[in-house]
Design an enzyme around this catalytic site. Structure first.
Site, short mmCIF file in Angstrom:
data_model
loop_
_atom_site.label_atom_id
_atom_site.label_comp_id
_atom_site.label_asym_id
_atom_site.label_seq_id
_atom_site.Cartn_x
_atom_site.Cartn_y
_atom_site.Cartn_z
N LYS A 1 -15.50 -15.73 27.16
CA LYS A 1 -15.24 -14.50 26.41
C LYS A 1 -13.78 -14.45 25.94
CE LYS A 1 -15.93 -10.41 28.58
NZ LYS A 1 -14.74 -9.54 28.53
N GLY B 1 -11.84 -4.18 26.33
CA GLY B 1 -10.41 -4.03 26.57
C GLY B 1 -9.61 -5.12 25.88
N SER C 1 -0.84 -9.35 33.34
CA SER C 1 -1.99 -9.03 32.50
C SER C 1 -1.95 -9.88 31.24
CB SER C 1 -1.95 -7.55 32.11
OG SER C 1 -2.72 -7.34 30.94
N GLN D 1 -3.84 -9.45 28.75
CA GLN D 1 -4.00 -8.60 27.57
C GLN D 1 -2.65 -8.06 27.11
OE1 GLN D 1 -7.08 -5.78 28.62
NE2 GLN D 1 -8.66 -7.36 28.61
N ASP E 1 -11.27 -11.21 37.52
CA ASP E 1 -12.61 -10.80 37.09
C ASP E 1 -13.70 -11.22 38.09
OD1 ASP E 1 -11.56 -9.60 34.90
OD2 ASP E 1 -12.08 -11.19 33.50
N LYS F 1 -10.39 -1.40 35.49
CA LYS F 1 -11.23 -2.32 34.71
C LYS F 1 -12.36 -1.52 34.05
CE LYS F 1 -8.94 -6.06 35.46
NZ LYS F 1 -8.26 -6.72 34.35
C1 S3P Z 1 -8.62 -10.72 29.74
C2 S3P Z 1 -7.63 -10.37 30.62
C3 S3P Z 1 -7.89 -9.67 31.90
C4 S3P Z 1 -9.36 -9.72 32.28
C5 S3P Z 1 -10.24 -9.42 31.11
C6 S3P Z 1 -10.03 -10.44 30.00
C7 S3P Z 1 -8.24 -11.40 28.49
O1 S3P Z 1 -7.50 -8.32 31.78
O2 S3P Z 1 -9.62 -8.84 33.34
O3 S3P Z 1 -11.61 -9.45 31.50
O4 S3P Z 1 -9.12 -11.98 27.82
O5 S3P Z 1 -7.04 -11.39 28.16
P1 S3P Z 1 -5.99 -7.83 32.09
O6 S3P Z 1 -5.09 -8.37 31.05
O7 S3P Z 1 -6.07 -6.33 32.04
O8 S3P Z 1 -5.69 -8.35 33.47
#
Ligand code: S3P
Length: 437
Positions: free
Chosen positions: A25, A97, A170, A172, A318, A345
């Site tokens: 993903k 997210g 993080s 993200q 995750d 989450k």
């Molecule tokens: C993700 C980062 C993680 C993860 C999410 C996917 C990504 O979140 O939990 O399912 O693809 O960058 P966080 O950045 O909030 O840790």
């Protein structure tokens, strides 16, 4: 059972055979984003067609990018960052997210107005963590609750590079700032307290951006000359995780999951399961686009409880729900701390998993930043006439409950499972295909 909102599961003897899980993903989102802002045609094979990634694809169509999909290969006709157009409506990112935070970063640098929103769960998740660094770069980001909650209003353009010290590990947050950095003047860097998944930096390098890493710091230069690329998306380790735990806890199992992404920033679960006594081997290791890929062979093993080191948490963030399942059948106590991120989450995963385990008769106590689970040391007893488990609207909670149901007595109903389509369409069918009753 596509479209169904509940899973009905019976106990299983073992998991056996060979499977392939859907595409990663995180890598799928990034392939679409970078393909859309590069120049030329990016070809993506193995893209996850889960709801979350489809939201990212739809968002770029709204931003004026032409995207074709013949069911096998997705082709994105990128015209550079400057080829993006002001969207003519609100962009709805559903439950994702990653989509909303990475897009907030990217669009903070584009000279037009974007409004980003999502479903009830997403509109309750913290956005201040991306809005704050983007504002430091000169971005104008607004939202409910003083800019902390979506809908987010992004008036983009005029960014300058910053050196950002992120308070959370993080990916993200890191990715939002780096993507904004592509439109900024000068260099933009992010330093994290612990290394989060590094797919963005790996893929930026593959698309020709100059990325510099020094320890926990990663930097990128403003750049509107990314070059289109071919991306071969490996299977999602986070989806494989349900099968890894399922095969570990069902005696007599022997399961191989082919072509899974095993980037070390993602595979903390393997380390913890091995500490617990798990038998997991990586075979046929290769690399694609800088990402490690392997076949994962899992044989069942009796597990013992462990104390999970907080440093490992970002590498398995995750996989917490499914680690709880392994801990539930292990002998002795498992304790996780340093994981307060789980509270924000898709659901509050600490509360959700403590609740789910309780319904299976396993004693679990939520901690402010983790959980304490008293493992049953083998079989689960409990009501054999049918338990009903709520997914809490969270895909990973639903699939974790389904995994534990295989090791429980009697029938289990997992309710509200439409959310599973966000990351793992076809999960139940795939699980059934390797389940021996
Ligand atoms: C993700 C980062 C993680 C993860 C999410 C996917 C990504 O979140 O939990 O399912 O693809 O960058 P966080 O950045 O909030 O840790």
């Amino acid at each position: 059972m596509a479209g169904s909102t509940q899973f009905v599961l019976s106990p299983a003897k073992r998991l056996e055979g060979e499977i392939v899980v859907p595409g990663d993903k995180s890598i799928s989102h990034r392939a679409v984003i970078l393909g859309a802002v590069a120049r030329g045609t990016t070809e993506i094979r193995g893209l996850l067609r889960g709801d979350d990634v489809l939201r990212t694809l739809a968002a770029f169509r709204r931003l004026g990018v032409s995207i074709g999909d013949d069911g096998d290969t997705v082709r994105i006709d990128g015209r550079g960052l400057s080829g993006l157009r002001e969207p003519d409506d609100v962009i709805d990112l559903g439950n994702s997210g990653t989509s909303i935070r990475l897009l907030a970063g990217l669009l903070a640098g584009r000279p037009f107005l974007s409004i980003l929103t999502g479903d009830d769960s997403l509109r309750g998740r913290p956005m201040g963590r991306v809005a704050e660094p983007l504002r430091k770069m000169g971005g104008r980001i607004d939202g409910r609750s003083e800019g902390n909650l979506a809908p987010l209003v992004v008036r983009g353009g005029g960014l300058r590079g910053i050196s950002y010290l992120s308070p959370v590990a993080s990916a993200q947050v890191k990715s939002a700032v780096l993507l904004a950095g592509l439109s900024a003047e000068g260099e933009t860097s992010v330093t994290e307290p612990g290394l989060s998944r590094d797919h963005t930096e790996k893929m930026l390098t593959a698309f020709g951006a100059g990325v510099r890493r020094e320890g926990l710091k990663v930097a990128v230069e403003g750049n509107d000359r990314l070059k289109a690329c071919c991306v071969d998306v490996p299977g999602d380790f986070s989806s494989a995780a349900f099968f890894i735990v399922g095969a570990t806890i069902l005696p007599g199992s022997d399961l191989t999951i082919r072509r899974v992404g095993v980037n070390p920033t993602r595979t903390g679960l393997i380390d913890v399961l091995r500490q617990m006594g798990g038998r997991i081997e990586l075979e046929s290791l290769t690399e694609t686009g800088g990402e490690a890929v392997a076949d994962i062979r899992v044989r069942s093993a009796p597990l013992k409880g462990v104390t999970v080191a907080p440093e490992i948490v970002p590498r398995m963030i995750d996989e917490f729900p499914v680690l709880c399942i392994a801990a539930a059948v292990a002998e002795g106590e498992t304790v996780v701390t340093g994981a307060s991120e789980l509270r924000v989450k898709e659901s509050d995963r600490i509360a959700a998993m403590a609740h789910v385990l309780g319904q299976f008769g396993v004693s679990a106590a939520g901690l402010p930043d983790g959980i304490r689970i008293h493992g049953r040391g083998g079989g689960l007893e409990g009501d054999a006439t049918g338990r009903r488990i709520r997914s809490h609207g969270d895909h990973r909670v639903a699939m974790s409950a389904a995994t534990l149901a295989l090791a429980a007595s009697g029938e289990t109903l997992v309710e509200d499972t439409a959310c599973v389509a966000t990351s793992f369409p076809g999960f139940l069918e795939l699980l059934r295909s390797v389940t021996r009753l």
